[in-house]
Design a protein around this motif. Structure first.
Motif, PDB file in Angstrom:
ATOM      1  N   GLY A   8       0.773  -1.235   0.000  1.00 39.06           N
ATOM      2  CA  GLY A   8       0.000   0.000   0.000  1.00 39.06           C
ATOM      3  C   GLY A   8       0.802   1.282   0.000  1.00 39.06           C
ATOM      4  O   GLY A   8       0.230   2.372  -0.077  1.00 39.06           O
ATOM      5  N   GLY A   9       2.104   1.170   0.080  1.00 39.00           N
ATOM      6  CA  GLY A   9       2.916   2.376   0.039  1.00 39.00           C
ATOM      7  C   GLY A   9       2.894   3.023  -1.329  1.00 39.00           C
ATOM      8  O   GLY A   9       2.402   2.448  -2.303  1.00 39.00           O
ATOM      9  N   GLY A  10       3.418   4.231  -1.392  1.00 39.85           N
ATOM     10  CA  GLY A  10       3.464   4.926  -2.664  1.00 39.85           C
ATOM     11  C   GLY A  10       3.858   6.371  -2.478  1.00 39.85           C
ATOM     12  O   GLY A  10       4.344   6.769  -1.406  1.00 39.85           O
ATOM     13  N   VAL A  11       3.638   7.147  -3.526  1.00 41.12           N
ATOM     14  CA  VAL A  11       3.952   8.568  -3.527  1.00 41.12           C
ATOM     15  C   VAL A  11       2.644   9.352  -3.445  1.00 41.12           C
ATOM     16  O   VAL A  11       1.696   9.068  -4.191  1.00 41.12           O
ATOM     17  N   VAL A  12       2.596  10.308  -2.542  1.00 46.34           N
ATOM     18  CA  VAL A  12       1.374  11.078  -2.337  1.00 46.34           C
ATOM     19  C   VAL A  12       1.750  12.524  -2.043  1.00 46.34           C
ATOM     20  O   VAL A  12       2.837  12.794  -1.513  1.00 46.34           O
ATOM     21  N   GLN A  13       0.875  13.425  -2.374  1.00 45.95           N
ATOM     22  CA  GLN A  13       1.123  14.842  -2.103  1.00 45.95           C
ATOM     23  C   GLN A  13       0.811  15.163  -0.639  1.00 45.95           C
ATOM     24  O   GLN A  13       0.012  14.466  -0.001  1.00 45.95           O
ATOM     25  N   PRO A  14       1.415  16.222  -0.110  1.00 43.99           N
ATOM     26  CA  PRO A  14       1.067  16.653   1.251  1.00 43.99           C
ATOM     27  C   PRO A  14      -0.435  16.874   1.378  1.00 43.99           C
ATOM     28  O   PRO A  14      -1.070  17.422   0.483  1.00 43.99           O
ATOM     29  N   GLY A  15      -0.979  16.420   2.507  1.00 41.58           N
ATOM     30  CA  GLY A  15      -2.410  16.491   2.712  1.00 41.58           C
ATOM     31  C   GLY A  15      -3.162  15.272   2.207  1.00 41.58           C
ATOM     32  O   GLY A  15      -4.357  15.123   2.491  1.00 41.58           O
ATOM     33  N   ASP A 115      10.425  -1.469  19.890  1.00 40.70           N
ATOM     34  CA  ASP A 115      10.603  -2.409  18.777  1.00 40.70           C
ATOM     35  C   ASP A 115      11.251  -3.715  19.230  1.00 40.70           C
ATOM     36  O   ASP A 115      11.063  -4.748  18.578  1.00 40.70           O
ATOM     37  N   TYR A 116      11.981  -3.703  20.356  1.00 43.09           N
ATOM     38  CA  TYR A 116      12.643  -4.933  20.782  1.00 43.09           C
ATOM     39  C   TYR A 116      11.651  -5.988  21.275  1.00 43.09           C
ATOM     40  O   TYR A 116      12.010  -7.152  21.451  1.00 43.09           O
ATOM     41  N   GLU A 117      10.425  -5.595  21.480  1.00 44.12           N
ATOM     42  CA  GLU A 117       9.404  -6.564  21.902  1.00 44.12           C
ATOM     43  C   GLU A 117       8.830  -7.338  20.723  1.00 44.12           C
ATOM     44  O   GLU A 117       8.060  -8.273  20.915  1.00 44.12           O
ATOM     45  N   TYR A 118       9.175  -6.926  19.515  1.00 41.11           N
ATOM     46  CA  TYR A 118       8.584  -7.508  18.319  1.00 41.11           C
ATOM     47  C   TYR A 118       9.589  -8.432  17.644  1.00 41.11           C
ATOM     48  O   TYR A 118      10.707  -8.031  17.348  1.00 41.11           O
ATOM     49  N   ASP A 119       9.154  -9.658  17.380  1.00 38.23           N
ATOM     50  CA  ASP A 119      10.050 -10.681  16.863  1.00 38.23           C
ATOM     51  C   ASP A 119       9.945 -10.901  15.363  1.00 38.23           C
ATOM     52  O   ASP A 119      10.901 -11.380  14.744  1.00 38.23           O
ATOM     53  N   TYR A 120       8.793 -10.614  14.806  1.00 39.90           N
ATOM     54  CA  TYR A 120       8.538 -10.926  13.405  1.00 39.90           C
ATOM     55  C   TYR A 120       8.184  -9.637  12.668  1.00 39.90           C
ATOM     56  O   TYR A 120       7.282  -8.909  13.091  1.00 39.90           O
ATOM     57  N   TRP A 121       8.880  -9.429  11.551  1.00 41.12           N
ATOM     58  CA  TRP A 121       8.765  -8.170  10.814  1.00 41.12           C
ATOM     59  C   TRP A 121       8.471  -8.428   9.349  1.00 41.12           C
ATOM     60  O   TRP A 121       8.966  -9.409   8.769  1.00 41.12           O
ATOM     61  N   GLY A 122       7.667  -7.555   8.781  1.00 44.17           N
ATOM     62  CA  GLY A 122       7.489  -7.596   7.342  1.00 44.17           C
ATOM     63  C   GLY A 122       8.666  -6.979   6.632  1.00 44.17           C
ATOM     64  O   GLY A 122       9.608  -6.471   7.261  1.00 44.17           O
ATOM     65  N   GLN A 123       8.606  -6.970   5.312  1.00 41.57           N
ATOM     66  CA  GLN A 123       9.717  -6.463   4.500  1.00 41.57           C
ATOM     67  C   GLN A 123       9.673  -4.955   4.344  1.00 41.57           C
ATOM     68  O   GLN A 123      10.653  -4.340   3.917  1.00 41.57           O
ATOM     69  N   GLY A 124       8.537  -4.357   4.686  1.00 39.67           N
ATOM     70  CA  GLY A 124       8.406  -2.912   4.610  1.00 39.67           C
ATOM     71  C   GLY A 124       7.772  -2.437   3.324  1.00 39.67           C
ATOM     72  O   GLY A 124       7.794  -3.123   2.297  1.00 39.67           O
ATOM     73  N   THR A 125       7.182  -1.273   3.396  1.00 41.10           N
ATOM     74  CA  THR A 125       6.628  -0.611   2.229  1.00 41.10           C
ATOM     75  C   THR A 125       6.973   0.874   2.330  1.00 41.10           C
ATOM     76  O   THR A 125       6.937   1.460   3.412  1.00 41.10           O
ATOM     77  N   GLN A 126       7.319   1.462   1.203  1.00 40.90           N
ATOM     78  CA  GLN A 126       7.846   2.827   1.218  1.00 40.90           C
ATOM     79  C   GLN A 126       6.731   3.843   0.998  1.00 40.90           C
ATOM     80  O   GLN A 126       5.884   3.680   0.111  1.00 40.90           O
ATOM     81  N   VAL A 127       6.776   4.894   1.790  1.00 42.30           N
ATOM     82  CA  VAL A 127       5.844   6.004   1.665  1.00 42.30           C
ATOM     83  C   VAL A 127       6.640   7.272   1.397  1.00 42.30           C
ATOM     84  O   VAL A 127       7.580   7.576   2.131  1.00 42.30           O
ATOM     85  N   THR A 128       6.270   7.973   0.354  1.00 36.50           N
ATOM     86  CA  THR A 128       6.929   9.240   0.028  1.00 36.50           C
ATOM     87  C   THR A 128       5.864  10.320  -0.101  1.00 36.50           C
ATOM     88  O   THR A 128       4.936  10.188  -0.904  1.00 36.50           O
TER      89      THR A 128
END
Length: 131
Positions: A8-15, A115-128
């Protein structure tokens, strides 16, 4: 094996707005605390919101996103969402969802989110967020 996949990440304008998804597999999102974290360019990773198990029924938002971001859970899709509204350039970064085996994850009202309480992480999605 517990796995999480963000999208769901992507590029979006302010607001503008974006909705991130965190699809769980190997576990039921109702039964685990789920956190959202982000890492802005040149900065350390920060926890921005989390949701406890459905039975513990607690949600935490960092002050910088409270009122603009909403975390929610869809049991049928085994997915946790992060709805982000009124985005600013300061919200840009890589966003990660995570979960862990620690009982009571995100169950304490008022946080904070470690964050040290969390063991399993996704790969991430970029938001700009940029004009």
């Amino acid at each position: 094996q517990l796995q999480l996949v963000e999208s769901g990440g992507g590029v979006v304008q302010p607001g503008g707005s974006l909705r991130l998804s965190c699809k769980g597999s190997g576990f039921t999102v109702n039964d685990y605390g789920i956190g959202w974290f982000r890492r802005a360019p040149g900065k350390e990773r920060e926890g921005i919101t989390c949701m406890s198990t459905a039975s513990e029924d607690n949600i935490y938002y960092k002050w910088s996103v409270e009122g603009r971001f909403t975390i929610s859970r869809d049991s049928a899709r085994n997915t946790v969402y992060l709805q982000m509204n009124n985005l600013t350039p300061e919200d840009s970064g890589d966003y990660y969802c995570a979960t862990g085996e620690v009982p009571g994850l995100c169950a304490v009202p008022g946080g904070p989110l470690y964050d040290y309480e969390y063991d399993y992480w996704g790969q991430g999605t970029q938001v700009t967020v940029t004009s």
